[in-house]
Design a protein around this motif. Structure first.
Motif, PDB file in Angstrom:
ATOM      1  N   PHE B  11      23.790   5.670 -54.701  1.00 31.09           N
ATOM      2  CA  PHE B  11      25.070   6.342 -54.512  1.00 31.09           C
ATOM      3  C   PHE B  11      26.163   5.614 -55.284  1.00 31.09           C
ATOM      4  O   PHE B  11      26.112   4.389 -55.418  1.00 31.09           O
ATOM      5  CB  PHE B  11      25.435   6.391 -53.023  1.00 31.09           C
ATOM      6  CG  PHE B  11      24.502   7.265 -52.215  1.00 31.09           C
ATOM      7  CD1 PHE B  11      24.480   8.638 -52.402  1.00 31.09           C
ATOM      8  CD2 PHE B  11      23.650   6.711 -51.287  1.00 31.09           C
ATOM      9  CE1 PHE B  11      23.631   9.449 -51.659  1.00 31.09           C
ATOM     10  CE2 PHE B  11      22.796   7.496 -50.537  1.00 31.09           C
ATOM     11  CZ  PHE B  11      22.786   8.874 -50.727  1.00 31.09           C
ATOM     12  N   LYS B  19      25.527   1.721 -54.236  1.00 33.09           N
ATOM     13  CA  LYS B  19      24.652   1.477 -53.097  1.00 33.09           C
ATOM     14  C   LYS B  19      23.259   1.980 -53.444  1.00 33.09           C
ATOM     15  O   LYS B  19      23.057   3.173 -53.620  1.00 33.09           O
ATOM     16  CB  LYS B  19      25.208   2.247 -51.883  1.00 33.09           C
ATOM     17  CG  LYS B  19      24.490   1.996 -50.603  1.00 33.09           C
ATOM     18  CD  LYS B  19      25.011   0.764 -49.913  1.00 33.09           C
ATOM     19  CE  LYS B  19      23.867   0.073 -49.190  1.00 33.09           C
ATOM     20  NZ  LYS B  19      24.258  -1.209 -48.630  1.00 33.09           N
ATOM     21  N   ASN B  41      20.743  -0.674 -39.722  1.00 34.41           N
ATOM     22  CA  ASN B  41      21.711   0.322 -40.188  1.00 34.41           C
ATOM     23  C   ASN B  41      21.866   0.229 -41.699  1.00 34.41           C
ATOM     24  O   ASN B  41      21.967  -0.866 -42.246  1.00 34.41           O
ATOM     25  CB  ASN B  41      23.076   0.103 -39.540  1.00 34.41           C
ATOM     26  CG  ASN B  41      23.029   0.388 -38.050  1.00 34.41           C
ATOM     27  OD1 ASN B  41      23.114  -0.512 -37.242  1.00 34.41           O
ATOM     28  ND2 ASN B  41      22.861   1.634 -37.710  1.00 34.41           N
ATOM     29  N   GLY B  42      21.860   1.379 -42.336  1.00 30.27           N
ATOM     30  CA  GLY B  42      22.039   1.399 -43.780  1.00 30.27           C
ATOM     31  C   GLY B  42      20.796   1.059 -44.565  1.00 30.27           C
ATOM     32  O   GLY B  42      20.854   0.864 -45.775  1.00 30.27           O
ATOM     33  N   ALA B  43      19.649   0.997 -43.883  1.00 27.47           N
ATOM     34  CA  ALA B  43      18.409   0.633 -44.558  1.00 27.47           C
ATOM     35  C   ALA B  43      17.922   1.738 -45.500  1.00 27.47           C
ATOM     36  O   ALA B  43      17.123   1.500 -46.396  1.00 27.47           O
ATOM     37  CB  ALA B  43      17.324   0.312 -43.529  1.00 27.47           C
ATOM     38  N   GLY B  44      18.402   2.970 -45.265  1.00 27.33           N
ATOM     39  CA  GLY B  44      17.981   4.085 -46.117  1.00 27.33           C
ATOM     40  C   GLY B  44      17.059   5.077 -45.420  1.00 27.33           C
ATOM     41  O   GLY B  44      16.478   5.953 -46.061  1.00 27.33           O
ATOM     42  N   LYS B  45      16.946   4.959 -44.110  1.00 23.69           N
ATOM     43  CA  LYS B  45      16.026   5.829 -43.363  1.00 23.69           C
ATOM     44  C   LYS B  45      16.444   7.294 -43.465  1.00 23.69           C
ATOM     45  O   LYS B  45      15.633   8.158 -43.808  1.00 23.69           O
ATOM     46  CB  LYS B  45      15.981   5.400 -41.889  1.00 23.69           C
ATOM     47  CG  LYS B  45      15.640   3.929 -41.693  1.00 23.69           C
ATOM     48  CD  LYS B  45      15.624   3.532 -40.241  1.00 23.69           C
ATOM     49  CE  LYS B  45      16.966   3.618 -39.541  1.00 23.69           C
ATOM     50  NZ  LYS B  45      18.006   2.680 -40.034  1.00 23.69           N
ATOM     51  N   SER B  46      17.736   7.555 -43.167  1.00 23.85           N
ATOM     52  CA  SER B  46      18.204   8.939 -43.230  1.00 23.85           C
ATOM     53  C   SER B  46      18.132   9.472 -44.653  1.00 23.85           C
ATOM     54  O   SER B  46      17.804  10.636 -44.877  1.00 23.85           O
ATOM     55  CB  SER B  46      19.630   9.045 -42.718  1.00 23.85           C
ATOM     56  OG  SER B  46      19.689   8.664 -41.367  1.00 23.85           O
ATOM     57  N   THR B  47      18.439   8.602 -45.600  1.00 19.41           N
ATOM     58  CA  THR B  47      18.370   9.018 -46.999  1.00 19.41           C
ATOM     59  C   THR B  47      16.951   9.448 -47.352  1.00 19.41           C
ATOM     60  O   THR B  47      16.748  10.468 -48.021  1.00 19.41           O
ATOM     61  CB  THR B  47      18.829   7.865 -47.912  1.00 19.41           C
ATOM     62  OG1 THR B  47      20.111   7.422 -47.469  1.00 19.41           O
ATOM     63  CG2 THR B  47      18.911   8.305 -49.349  1.00 19.41           C
ATOM     64  N   HIS B 207      15.768   3.841 -33.545  1.00 15.05           N
ATOM     65  CA  HIS B 207      16.263   2.475 -33.388  1.00 15.05           C
ATOM     66  C   HIS B 207      15.641   1.834 -32.164  1.00 15.05           C
ATOM     67  O   HIS B 207      15.888   0.665 -31.869  1.00 15.05           O
ATOM     68  CB  HIS B 207      17.790   2.462 -33.251  1.00 15.05           C
ATOM     69  CG  HIS B 207      18.487   2.442 -34.568  1.00 15.05           C
ATOM     70  ND1 HIS B 207      18.471   1.353 -35.384  1.00 15.05           N
ATOM     71  CD2 HIS B 207      19.185   3.384 -35.233  1.00 15.05           C
ATOM     72  CE1 HIS B 207      19.135   1.614 -36.491  1.00 15.05           C
ATOM     73  NE2 HIS B 207      19.585   2.855 -36.423  1.00 15.05           N
TER      74      HIS B 207
END
Ligand SMILES: Nc1ncnc2c1ncn2[C@@H]1O[C@H](COP(=O)(O)OP(=O)(O)OP(=O)(O)O)[C@@H](O)[C@H]1O
Ligand SMILES: [Mg+2]
Lengths: 330, 264
Positions: B11, B19, B41-47, B207
């Protein structure tokens, strides 16, 4: 008095189709579509110019609706493919349509005085039915002296409007219709169920403006002219009808809501007619009255429910207090 | 069934906010695999989920479903064979429409939408049958608007809608995170049941470490856009939260040492 209410209802039923169109964009698609001010005139213009050029009125009316569909679709394309925000898409289309409507008519005003229209075409057939005589007799017996010339417009338009309402109700329950409603309700969700929300928005705005243009062409045939400025403020009138109707009748189901919109359109015309009878108001004040109506219809329900809530809380508090008092005395 | 190869996505590339959300991800799911995904958090799971569903297009790399390259197929078309449940219970259903209408929309997922009514008698019976499996009494409220349901009920309905057409792939992104513990447990159990019943190939982000251990036959851990740990089969069954945390620290430590070595 009877006569002015009568013609208010008459035009209310014709404008109800426009209100249904506005309902589809504003409520179903959650798309504040300002194309309406332009597409209403497009309908009137296409209908009028077709009739002047010898096209049978029924066909001219269909052309008008199709032209509205195209206009609405273009707004949808601007929004979905062009990624222009909904309000701006509609405004751009509305402005563009002003010039286009002038081109269609060739001049700012087109009279239909000696032309055939959907309404005067059926006069001969209608006269033979004797409905006017019966209904006028009925009204006369109730003590009304000034009678309407014909009931044809009111009855035919009521039938057309009801048919379109029923078709709309059915459509909104079909698989496509459900997806269309979901596009306005939760776009992300319906996309995750493989619906092309872009196309649905485009088609939805097309149908919406098709209805608006249909209404425009009928208003032109009813009034005997098309005018390039006849659409100014139309969106607010449509919105007023939707909001008034919803406030009066409710929104429990789709069928009830579409009925509410139609009744709202009629109620709006009656209110305006009554308001204009006041000595200090002029025809030019109509738009101001409309705006005030919308404002009241938007704010009143909130005030009423807040008031109800306050009363409820107060009652509860006094109830609790008196209970406590009893406990003390016991 | 699902094959992701060398997928990367960055990103705000070449700006201060650059990022690297996914870095050269490789992942293969066989039919019936149930993979739980954990990571900070922010590890890229949702991405990762968004790349699979098509709501994000990877900068490089390929996504294949059933040996078919779907990388450039738009989200709405891909969703014919991907079921999704989001974290927000409001996200998966249309609130102003009724329960049966919502189910009818989900039912049309892998079919052409027509001008026939979405809810008919036959479908109603089918919907009732499916709703009964939730044990929430929703089968008696077919014509209630979904906006009136509680968060847990809505999420259960979302789960049903995402699964009862038996999609090739099911994506769950923290779909129990917004619920209170008892509701979350209910949805967790239902998830286990439906995935088992339809043998769905599933990717579930959570989580909740315990949930990640309890459900599924495989587990992956993500950090800084990379898959840093993969466990499956018997090894996963024997995994505990302590071991998992320990493993995470070990890998992180190694990485830090490496980074320092590079920098130094
Ligand atoms: N659309 C976007 N634009 C810019 N940055 C983004 C975008 N989406 C995600 N990111 C960034 O990419 C990184 C990975 O985000 P992602 O949402 O995948 O994390 P996650 O593992 O799901 O985290 P969480 O557990 O908090 O949900 C984050 O640093 C996030 O800020
Ligand atoms: Mg996330």
């Amino acid at each position: 008095m009877f006569i002015s209410i009568f013609s208010a209802v008459e035009s209310g039923v014709i404008y109800a189709l426009m209100a249904l169109g506005v309902y589809l964009s504003f409520r179903i698609l959650d798309f504040p579509d300002l194309t309406v001010d332009g597409s209403f005139v497009t309908g009137a213009a296409v209908g009028a110019i077709s009739i002047v050029n010898g096209v049978p009125p029924i066909l001219a009316t269909v052309f008008a609706a199709l032209a509205g569909f195209v206009a609405g679709s273009i707004t949808g394309i601007l929004n979905t493919k062009g990624k222009i925000n909904p309000l701006l898409s509609g405004i751009l289309m509305m402005i563009a349509l002003y010039s286009i409507n002038l081109r269609i008519m060739g001049r700012p005003n087109l009279a239909l005085l000696n032309e055939p229209t959907l309404f005067n075409q059926i006069d001969g057939f209608w006269g033979g039915l004797g409905i006017d005589k019966t209904l006028n007799g009925l009204v006369e017996s109730m003590g009304v002296d000034s009678l309407p010339g014909t009931w044809a417009v009111l009855i035919i338009m009521t039938i057309i409007t009801i048919i379109i309402k029923l078709v709309t109700d059915y459509f909104l329950k079909t698989e496509v219709g459900l997806a269309l409603r979901a596009t306005g309700d939760n776009e992300k969700m319906i996309r995750s169920f493989s619906a092309n929300t872009n196309n649905l928005t485009i088609v939805g705005l097309g149908i919406s403006n098709g209805l608006v243009a249909l209404s425009g062409s009928l208003v032109a045939q009813y009034g005997g002219f098309a005018d390039v400025n006849m659409g100014i403020g139309m969106i607010v009138i449509g919105l007023a009808s939707v909001i008034i109707g919803e406030a009066l009748v409710g929104t429990r189901t789709i069928a009830i809501t579409t009925l509410a919109v139609i009744l709202g359109a009629i109620a709006y015309r009656i209110v305006v007619t009554l308001a204009l009878r006041a000595d200090f108001l002029e025809t030019g004040d109509m738009k101001l009255i409309t705006a005030l109506l919308v404002i009241i219809a938007l704010i009143a329900p909130k005030v009423v429910s807040a008031r109800k809530e306050a009363v409820r809380k107060k009652r509860k508090r006094t109830l609790l207090a008196s209970q406590r008092k009893e406990e003390h005395s016991a | 069934m699902l094959n992701i190869s060398s997928v990367s996505i960055t990103f705000n590339e070449d700006t201060q906010d650059e990022k690297k959300a996914l870095q050269d991800i490789d992942l293969t799911l066989d039919k019936g695999d149930f993979v739980t995904v954990i990571g900070s958090n922010g590890a890229g799971k949702s991405t990762l989920m968004n790349v699979i569903s098509g709501s994000l297009k990877p900068d490089i790399g390929i996504v294949e479903i059933d040996n078919k390259n779907v990388t450039s197929i738009p989200e709405f078309k891909r969703s014919a064979f991907i079921g999704r449940v989001f974290q927000d219970p409001m996200a998966g259903t249309a609130p102003s429409m009724t329960i049966e209408e919502n189910l009818a929309m989900a039912y049309a997922r892998n079919k052409r939408r027509t001008l026939r009514t979405g809810v008919n008698k036959k479908r109603k019976l089918l919907f009732i049958e499916f709703l009964e499996t939730l044990h929430l009494g929703l089968e008696n409220r077919l014509t209630a608007k979904v906006g009136l349901l509680s968060g847990g009920e809505r999420q259960a309905l979302s789960l049903l809608m995402a699964t009862f057409t038996e999609p090739n792939i099911l994506l769950l992104d923290e779909h129990t995170a917004a619920l209170d513990p008892s509701r979350a447990e209910l949805i967790t159990n239902l998830t286990g049941e439906v995935v088992d019943k339809f043998q769905l190939t599933t990717l579930m982000v959570t989580h909740n470490m315990q949930q990640a251990l309890d459900l599924g036959n495989r587990l992956i851990m993500m950090d800084k856009g990379q898959i840093i740990l993969e466990v499956s089969g018997k090894e996963k069954q024997e995994l505990t939260i302590e071991k998992l945390l320990h493993e995470f620290q070990r890998i992180r430590g190694e990485q830090m040492a490496n980074d320092r070595a590079i920098l130094g």
